[in-house]
Design a protein around this motif. Structure first.
Motif, PDB file in Angstrom:
ATOM      1  N   LYS A  29      60.170  32.650  40.407  1.00  8.34           N
ATOM      2  CA  LYS A  29      60.801  32.545  41.731  1.00  8.34           C
ATOM      3  C   LYS A  29      62.003  31.611  41.699  1.00  8.34           C
ATOM      4  CE  LYS A  29      56.834  31.788  43.920  1.00  8.34           C
ATOM      5  NZ  LYS A  29      55.875  31.563  45.032  1.00  8.34           N
ATOM      6  N   ARG A  42      55.854  30.465  39.539  1.00  3.22           N
ATOM      7  CA  ARG A  42      56.686  29.382  40.075  1.00  3.22           C
ATOM      8  C   ARG A  42      58.047  29.376  39.403  1.00  3.22           C
ATOM      9  NH1 ARG A  42      57.398  24.083  38.256  1.00  3.22           N
ATOM     10  NH2 ARG A  42      58.099  22.613  39.864  1.00  3.22           N
ATOM     11  N   ALA A  86      56.137  38.130  45.844  1.00  8.29           N
ATOM     12  CA  ALA A  86      56.769  36.830  45.576  1.00  8.29           C
ATOM     13  C   ALA A  86      58.247  36.821  45.951  1.00  8.29           C
ATOM     14  CB  ALA A  86      56.595  36.461  44.106  1.00  8.29           C
ATOM     15  N   LEU A 130      60.586  38.840  44.617  1.00  7.87           N
ATOM     16  CA  LEU A 130      61.434  39.197  43.489  1.00  7.87           C
ATOM     17  C   LEU A 130      61.756  40.695  43.528  1.00  7.87           C
ATOM     18  CD1 LEU A 130      59.466  37.035  40.978  1.00  7.87           C
ATOM     19  CD2 LEU A 130      61.871  36.700  41.521  1.00  7.87           C
TER      20      LEU A 130
END
Length: 413
Positions: free
Chosen positions: A266, A263, A304, A306
Motif C-alpha cells: 500500500k 503494509r 487494499a 491497489l
C-alpha cells in the motif's frame, strides 16, 4: 473501410441510469448529455442500442513474439512453466523478422476485433541478435492506427543468469523499449534475483521507463521477490510506474507474512497483473491434492485499494495452447477462480480489463470524458452482469471517432 461518426446515441454508461448521447469532434469526446428517451440514429451517428459503452479493453500482459507457436518445435507435455521456457528456447533459435511480424500482427488483429485498443507485450531479449525486439519495434509503428502497443524488454532466461543479460537489456532500452522487465524467481539464486530487481528498477528510473516484472510466478511460498520490488519502488517513489505481474506465490504465503507485506504494498502503490487462465494452467503442477489455484490474492489487493488488472498472457504458445483474444473470457475465468461472483464484484468487474489495465500502462488520456480521445467499445448487454452472461463479441469499437468494428447484435463472429 472505417466510418467516421459524430455521435453515439442510445448509449448506456456504467453507473448512469438514463441513456446518454456522446458527441465527438476532431477525434475527441466533446459533449456527453442525457437523452429524454431512445432516439433514432441520424446520419453519421452510431446506435448504442441501449447497450453498455465502456473505454476500450486493455490487454496489459501478452507475449506477442511467441504467439501462435504452440507445438513448435514440440508440445509442452508437462504443462509446466519450465518446460514452456525450454520449448520456447528451442523455437527462439529459428526466429526471423518476418516470422515475428506476421504472427504478432495476426494476433493484434484478433485483439482489435475483440475491442482491445491498448496492448503491452513482453519481448524476449535473451537473444544476442534481439530479433524479436527489433521486429516488434516495427510492429509498434505498423499498428499505431488501431492499437497502442507498449514493448517490455523481457529477459526470459534471466539478467544475472544469462550471458550478457544486462548488456542486452541496456541495448533494448536504447533501441526503444518502453518498459524494463525481469524474472527474478528464474535466476539461479535468490541473491541473483534480488540484485536483478534492484538493477532493473534503477535502469528504468534512469531512462524514464516503466517497469513490469514477472514476479514470483511460482507456487513456492519462499519466493518473495515482490517485497524487494515494492521496496525499490518505494525508495525511488516510482510505484505508480511499476507493475508486478503474476505474483502467484502470494497465493501460498501465510497470512502473518501477508499482513506485513500488504503494509509495504500500500505504501509503494504498485500495479498488479494477474493472468488467470494461464496461471490456472501452469501452476499447481507439483501439487498432489489439494491443488493450489496458483493465482495471486486479487480481491484482497483490490480491497487494499491497489490496482489489479487481468490479462491473457499467451495466445497459443509453448506456455498456453489456447486463447481467442476475448478478454471477457479471461474476466469470467478470473472471477470464478478468485471467488468474485458476488454481485458487488460483478458490477465492478469490467474495471479489471479497462481502467485498472490503463493504470498499469500509465495511460494519461483514457476513459469516456469530455476532452479525451474518442475511444470506446459498445458491448452486448445493459450491465456488467448481462455482458458477462453472454460474453458476446463487442458490437462496435470506436477509435478517435472512427468505427473500426461494427457488428449486428447477437453476433458470435
Amino acid at each position: 473501410m472505417t466510418q467516421t461518426i459524430r455521435t453515439i446515441v442510445n448509449a448506456r454508461l456504467q453507473g448512469v441510469e438514463q441513456l446518454q448521447s456522446i458527441a465527438i469532434s476532431d477525434g475527441r469526446f466533446t459533449r456527453i448529455s442525457t437523452q429524454a428517451g431512445r432516439v433514432e440514429p441520424g446520419a453519421d451517428e452510431l446506435d448504442g442500442s441501449c447497450n453498455l459503452v465502456v473505454p476500450p479493453f486493455v490487454e496489459p500482459h501478452i507475449h506477442l513474439d511467441a504467439a501462435m507457436t504452440a507445438g513448435e518445435p514440440r508440445w509442452n507435455q508437462s504443462g509446466t512453466l519450465f518446460e514452456g521456457i525450454e520449448c520456447w528456447s528451442e523455437r527462439k533459435a529459428s526466429l526471423t523478422r518476418d516470422d515475428v511480424i506476421s504472427r504478432a500482427e495476426q494476433t493484434l488483429k484478433l485483439f482489435a476485433d475483440n475491442g482491445i485498443q491498448y496492448v503491452r507485450t513482453h519481448v524476449d531479449v535473451t537473444d544476442p541478435k534481439l530479433t524479436g525486439l527489433k521486429a516488434m519495434l516495427e510492429v509498434r509503428e505498423r499498428v499505431a492506427g488501431t492499437v497502442d502497443l507498449q514493448i517490455v524488454a523481457f529477459p526470459q532466461e534471466g539478467l544475472w543468469s544469462f550471458p550478457q543479460g544486462r548488456e542486452l537489456m541496456e541495448e533494448a532500452v536504447r533501441l526503444g523499449a518502453d518498459v524494463v522487465g525481469g524474472i527474478p524467481h528464474f535466476e539461479f539464486t535468490r541473491d541473483y534475483g534480488v540484485e536483478s530487481v534492484r538493477w532493473l528498477v534503477e535502469l528504468a528510473h534512469k531512462h524514464d521507463r516503466l517497469v513490469d516484472v514477472h514476479c514470483d510466478e511460482i507456487d513456492d511460498p519462499e519466493s518473495r521477490f515482490l517485497e524487494v520490488l515494492a521496496a525499490e519502488a518505494l525508495r525511488l517513489d516510482y510505484g505508480s510506474r511499476v507493475t508486478a505481474s503474476h505474483t502467484c506465490a502470494m497465493g501460498s504465503y501465510n497470512d502473518h507474512y501477508c499482513s506485513r507485506l500488504f503494509r509495504l504494498l500500500k505504501k509503494s502503490g504498485l500495479r498488479f497483473l494477474s493472468m488467470p487462465t494461464e496461471s490456472l494452467h501452469l501452476q499447481g503442477r507439483f501439487d498432489g491434492y489439494p491443488k493450489r489455484r496458483g493465482l495471486t490474492r486479487v480481491p484482497e489487493l483490490l480491497d487494499a485499494g491497489l490496482k489489479v488488472a487481468f490479462g491473457q498472457d499467451s495466445i497459443r504458445d509453448p506456455w498456453y495452447p489456447l486463447g481467442n483474444g476475448n478478454l471477457l473470457r479471461t474476466l469470467d475465468v478470473g472471477l470464478h477462480a478468485c471467488h468474485m461472483l458476488g454481485m458487488g464484484w460483478i458490477e465492478k468487474s469490467l474495471e479489471l480489463i479497462t481502467d485498472n489495465g490503463a493504470a498499469a500502462l500509465d495511460l494519461e488520456e483514457y476513459g469516456i470524458k469530455e476532452g479525451l480521445p474518442a475511444r470506446c467499445v459498445v458491448l452486448q448487454g445493459q450491465s456488467p452482469y448481462e455482458v458477462l452472461l453472454g460474453q458476446l463479441p463487442v458490437l462496435a469499437s470506436i477509435r478517435d471517432g472512427r468505427v473500426s468494428v461494427n457488428r449486428p447484435a447477437d453476433s458470435n463472429n
